[in-house]
Design a protein around this motif. Structure first.
Motif, PDB file in Angstrom:
ATOM      1  N   ARG A 156      77.599   9.011  42.290  1.00  0.00           N
ATOM      2  CA  ARG A 156      77.243   7.951  41.434  1.00  0.00           C
ATOM      3  C   ARG A 156      77.892   8.166  40.022  1.00  0.00           C
ATOM      4  O   ARG A 156      78.612   6.983  39.514  1.00  0.00           O
ATOM      5  CB  ARG A 156      75.665   8.143  40.853  1.00  0.00           C
ATOM      6  CG  ARG A 156      74.654   7.783  42.113  1.00  0.00           C
ATOM      7  CD  ARG A 156      73.353   7.496  41.555  1.00  0.00           C
ATOM      8  NE  ARG A 156      73.290   6.281  40.688  1.00  0.00           N
ATOM      9  CZ  ARG A 156      73.094   5.152  41.212  1.00  0.00           C
ATOM     10  NH1 ARG A 156      72.951   4.874  42.521  1.00  0.00           N
ATOM     11  NH2 ARG A 156      72.870   4.229  40.132  1.00  0.00           N
ATOM     12  N   GLU A 160      80.503   5.229  38.883  1.00  0.00           N
ATOM     13  CA  GLU A 160      80.325   4.559  37.576  1.00  0.00           C
ATOM     14  C   GLU A 160      81.467   4.366  36.806  1.00  0.00           C
ATOM     15  O   GLU A 160      81.996   3.578  36.076  1.00  0.00           O
ATOM     16  CB  GLU A 160      79.436   5.493  36.603  1.00  0.00           C
ATOM     17  CG  GLU A 160      77.590   5.193  37.302  1.00  0.00           C
ATOM     18  CD  GLU A 160      77.173   3.812  36.948  1.00  0.00           C
ATOM     19  OE1 GLU A 160      77.914   3.103  36.370  1.00  0.00           O
ATOM     20  OE2 GLU A 160      75.889   3.709  37.324  1.00  0.00           O
ATOM     21  N   ARG A 163      83.639   1.824  38.058  1.00  0.00           N
ATOM     22  CA  ARG A 163      83.253   0.539  37.470  1.00  0.00           C
ATOM     23  C   ARG A 163      83.517   0.009  36.133  1.00  0.00           C
ATOM     24  O   ARG A 163      84.189  -0.779  35.939  1.00  0.00           O
ATOM     25  CB  ARG A 163      81.769   0.419  37.555  1.00  0.00           C
ATOM     26  CG  ARG A 163      81.168  -0.934  36.868  1.00  0.00           C
ATOM     27  CD  ARG A 163      79.727  -1.344  37.285  1.00  0.00           C
ATOM     28  NE  ARG A 163      78.855  -0.229  37.022  1.00  0.00           N
ATOM     29  CZ  ARG A 163      77.262  -0.152  36.989  1.00  0.00           C
ATOM     30  NH1 ARG A 163      77.124  -1.196  37.766  1.00  0.00           N
ATOM     31  NH2 ARG A 163      76.868   0.908  36.498  1.00  0.00           N
ATOM     32  N   LEU A 190      76.430   1.799  44.461  1.00  0.00           N
ATOM     33  CA  LEU A 190      75.413   1.829  43.627  1.00  0.00           C
ATOM     34  C   LEU A 190      74.215   1.178  43.945  1.00  0.00           C
ATOM     35  O   LEU A 190      73.022   1.206  43.195  1.00  0.00           O
ATOM     36  CB  LEU A 190      76.103   1.879  42.245  1.00  0.00           C
ATOM     37  CG  LEU A 190      77.083   2.548  41.657  1.00  0.00           C
ATOM     38  CD1 LEU A 190      77.497   2.125  40.297  1.00  0.00           C
ATOM     39  CD2 LEU A 190      76.791   4.037  41.587  1.00  0.00           C
TER      40      LEU A 190
END
Length: 367
Positions: A156, A160, A163, A190
Motif C-alpha cells: 500500500r 500510495e 498515486r 488500493l
C-alpha cells in the motif's frame, strides 16, 4: 477412504490438464523438441523459443533502439525525446511508458540498489518532464505488484506513492491520459470504491474515449477476482464494444472479459465451443479484420485469440494469428505465466500439430 481421495485428485488433475492439452483428434500429439517428428518453427518462419521477445506484444523498433541506448549509456535523454515525440492520447505512448518502467524495474531486480539509475537521474535532472513522471509512476506500480503482497503495508505504501506521482504527472501534462491509466492499477490495488473509480474513469474517457489499453486495464477492476463481478465485467465490456467506432478493437473487449473469468478447473465438456466463448471470439475476429494493420493494440487481441482458437481446435485460424504475432510474447495470456515464451511455444506447437493433422502445411499457410 484413501482410494477415494486418490481418485478425486486424479479426476481434478485430468480436468485441469485435459483442456490445456486438448483432445488429439486426427492423431495430434506432442513429442520431445529433439524428436524428428517435432514441429520445426523454422519451417513456418517462426522464431525459436529462446529468440522470443518477452518485453512487448509486437514490434516497436524505435522503442527497442532507444531502450538499447538508455541501458548501454544509462542516459535518460533518448527516452525523454521518444516520449516527447509520441502523441499523448495514443496507445503507443502508454505502451512505451510501460516498457521504460518495466526496463527500470527489471534492472533494479537484477542489480539491487543500482539498477535503473537512469530513471532516478531523469526525475532528478528533469523534474518538469511529464514523460519522466509518468514512467516513474508506472515504475512504482510495477514494483508494488512485483515485490509486494496485495494488502500488506509495504504494498500500500508503494501504491500510495505511485498515486502521488500520478497526480504530479497529470499536472505536468493536463491532456495526457497516461497518468490516469497508471492510476487504474493503483485503484485496483488500493481498492477504490466504485464511485472513486468512476471519477477516475471519467477523466480517461474525456481524454481518450476509444483507448483500448485503458479499457483492458479498467476491465481488471470490474472482474470478480477484484472489485466487481462477472456480470459487471461483462456489462462494462459489452457496453464498450457496442459504442466502439468503426475499426476500433474495442469490439474485442468481451473476449478479454471471458478470459478474466475462465474457470480454473473446467468440468464442462465443450466449454470452448459454447455460445458465450464463440460469440466473444467471433467479435474479436471481426475487430481484427476491421482494424488498421498498424493499430498498436492489434497484437494484444491476436495473442489472446491464439489461446482461444487453439482450445477451440480452430487450427487454421490460430495459425493465421500466429504468423502475425510470432517473435513477441509480451502480452496476455502468456505474461500470466512465469515463463511467457515457454507457454506461448506450447500453444504454437499445438496449433502447428492440429493444422498439419488436418492437411495444412507451410505451403498452404497465407502470410
Amino acid at each position: 477412504m484413501e482410494i477415494l481421495w486418490f481418485l478425486l485428485a486424479l479426476c481434478m488433475l485430468a480436468a485441469v490438464v485435459g483442456p490445456l492439452m486438448l483432445r488429439r483428434r486426427g492423431g495430434i500429439r506432442q513429442v520431445a523438441p529433439g524428436s524428428p517428428d517435432a514441429a520445426d518453427p523454422d519451417t513456418y518462419g517462426f522464431a525459436r523459443q529462446e529468440e522470443l521477445d518477452v518485453r512487448m506484444p509486437g514490434p516497436d523498433q524505435d522503442l527497442l533502439d532507444v531502450l538499447d541506448v538508455v541501458q548501454a549509456t544509462q542516459s535518460w535523454k533518448a527516452a525523454s525525446q521518444l516520449l516527447a515525440g509520441t502523441p499523448a492520447e495514443s496507445e503507443v505512448r502508454w505502451q512505451r511508458v510501460q516498457a521504460f518502467a518495466g526496463a527500470a524495474s527489471l534492472e533494479l531486480a537484477r542489480q539491487p540498489g543500482t539498477g535503473g539509475a537512469w530513471l532516478r537521474a531523469w526525475r532528478a535532472e528533469a523534474p518538469k518532464d511529464a514523460g519522466a513522471a509518468a514512467v516513474h509512476a508506472e515504475f512504482l506500480v510495477q514494483q508494488a505488484w512485483r515485490t509486494g503482497t496485495v494488502g500488506t503495508d509495504d504494498f500500500r505504501i508503494i501504491l500510495e506513492e505511485a498515486r502521488t506521482v500520478c497526480g504530479e504527472a497529470a499536472l505536468l501534462a493536463p491532456g495526457d491520459p497516461v497518468p490516469y491509466l497508471v492510476e487504474l492499477a493503483v485503484a485496483r490495488g488500493l481498492g477504490y470504491s466504485h464511485e472513486q473509480f468512476d471519477q477516475l474513469w471519467a477523466k480517461i474517457i474525456d481524454r481518450a474515449p476509444a483507448h483500448m489499453g485503458a479499457h483492458i486495464a479498467a476491465l481488471h477492476f470490474w472482474c470478480e477476482k477484484w472489485h466487481g463481478s462477472r456480470e459487471e465485467a461483462e456489462r462494462f465490456a459489452t457496453a464498450a464494444a457496442a459504442r466502439a467506432p468503426r475499426g476500433s478493437l474495442l469490439a474485442a473487449l468481451p473476449l478479454f472479459a471471458v478470459y478474466e473469468h475462465l474457470p480454473e478447473v473446467n468440468l464442462v465438456q465443450g466449454f470452448y465451443r459454447g455460445a458465450v466463448v464463440t460469440k466473444a471470439v467471433e467479435g474479436a475476429l471481426f475487430a481484427v479484420h476491421a482494424a488498421r494493420a498498424d493499430d498498436p493494440m492489434l497484437a494484444h487481441v491476436r495473442h489472446l485469440l491464439v489461446l482461444f482458437l487453439v482450445r477451440m481446435e480452430r487450427w487454421s485460424e490460430a495459425m493465421h494469428q500466429l504468423v502475425h504475432i510470432d517473435g513477441h510474447v509480451g502480452a496476455l495470456p502468456w505474461t500470466q505465466n512465469p515463463d511467457p515464451a515457454a507457454e506461448y511455444t506450447v500453444y504454437r506447437a499445438l496449433a502447428v500439430a492440429g493444422y498439419e493433422a488436418n492437411g495444412g502445411s507451410p505451403a498452404t499457410l497465407p502470410h
